[in-house]
Design an enzyme around this catalytic site. Structure first.
Site: not given
Ligand code: 13P
Length: 252
Positions: A9-11, A97, A99, A169, A175, A215, A237
Site C-alpha cells: 500500500n503506497w498510500k 483502511h 486512515e 491492521e 506507521g 510496521s 512504508g
Molecule cells: P506501515 O507498514 O507503514 O505501518 O503501514 C501499514 C498499512 O497501513 C498498510 O495498509
C-alpha cells in the site's frame, strides 16, 4: 492450501516518475529474487494505476487500488468507480483502511457498500480491520474487530465471502515502528477466522486469506508469516523500497 499474498500500500507517496521507477525496480527485483508461490499486489495512488497495470501485465504481479466509490456512477465529482478500476485491469482494492475511517469518516455502512460494488464489478476487496491503542489497552480489541468484521462482511453470501481478503491492521502498529508481536497477530487472525467459521462454515474460513499490516518490514516479516493463521502482509512504508518489499515477499 491457502494462498499467500503480499500487498504493498503506497498510500499518498511518489511522483509519477518515482512511481514509474519503483514499479520497474519491483519487477526487476521479483525477476531476480523470485517470489515462490506468493501473489504480489501493488497498490499505488490512483493516477498511477494505468501505468501500473501496463507494467504488471508484463511482469506477473497484480494491481490494487486504495479506494473506490460507494456509488456506482454519475455526478460524484472526484470519485472513482469500481467499474472504472475493473476496466483498467485493476484486480484488488483496499477497503476499510483505518486512515480512510479516521480522516475521511468512512463508516461501516459506507464500507459495506464499497465491498458490494467491488464484488459486483469483479474487484477483490482487501478488507482492513483493527483496533486503536486505547481499545487494546482496555482489552476491547476482540469486540472492536468482531464488530468491524460483522458489519462489513456478514451481509455477504458464501460465494461473495470467498472472494474477500481480510487484513488485520492494528492502528497502533501502522506507521509507528511498533509491530504486533507474532503472538498478538496470530491470536487475532485466529479469532477473525473463527468469526468467519461461525457465520459461513469451516471450509470457507479455512480458505480465507488474512494478511497482517502495521510496521511489517523485511526484518520482522518472517516471524509474523510463520504463524499458521497469518497468510501474508499488507505493507505500507516498506513497500516503497523495491528491495525491502521483495524481501518481505520472500519471507515465507
Ligand atoms: P506501515 O507498514 O507503514 O505501518 O503501514 C501499514 C498499512 O497501513 C498498510 O495498509
Amino acid at each position: 492450501m491457502r494462498k499467500k499474498i503480499v500487498a504493498g500500500n503506497w498510500k499518498m507517496n511518489k511522483t509519477f516518475q518515482e512511481a514509474d521507477d519503483l514499479l520497474f525496480e519491483i519487477a526487476d527485483e521479483l525477476n531476480e529474487k523470485g517470489r515462490g508461490d506468493v501473489d504480489v499486489i501493488v497498490c499505488p495512488p490512483s493516477p498511477y494505476l494505468e501505468m501500473s497495470c501496463d507494467i504488471a501485465a508484463e511482469n506477473d504481479f497484480l494491481v490494487g487500488a486504495q479506494n473506490l466509490s460507494q456509488w456506482e456512477s454519475g455526478a460524484y465529482t472526484g470519485e472513482i468507480s469500481a467499474a472504472m478500476l475493473h476496466s483498467m485491469g485493476v484486480t484488488h482494492c483496499i477497503l476499510g483502511h483505518s486512515e480512510r475511517r479516521t480522516y475521511f469518516g468512512e463508516t461501516d455502512n459506507a464500507i459495506a457498500k464499497k465491498i458490494d460494488l467491488a464484488l459486483k464489478n469483479g474487484i477483490i476487496p482487501i478488507y482492513c480491520c483493527g483496533e486503536v491503542l486505547a481499545e487494546r489497552q482496555q482489552e476491547k480489541h476482540y469486540d472492536v474487530v468482531r464488530s468491524q468484521v460483522s458489519e462489513a462482511l456478514f451481509h455477504l453470501g458464501k460465494e461473495a465471502l470467498q472472494q474477500i481478503i481480510v487484513a488485520y491492521e492494528p492502528v497502533w502498529a501502522i506507521g509507528t515502528g511498533v509491530t504486533a508481536s507474532p503472538e498478538q497477530a496470530q491470536e487475532m487472525h485466529k479469532f477473525i477466522r473463527s468469526l468467519i467459521a461461525d457465520k459461513f462454515g469451516n471450509d470457507i474460513a479455512d480458505d480465507l486469506v488474512i494478511l497482517y499490516g502495521g510496521s511489517c518490514n523485511a526484518k520482522n516479516a518472517a516471524e509474523l508469516f510463520a504463524n499458521s493463521d497469518v497468510d501474508g502482509g499488507l505493507i505500507g512504508g516498506a513497500a516503497l523500497k523495491a528491495q525491502d518489499f521483495v524481501a518481505i515477499v520472500n519471507s515465507f
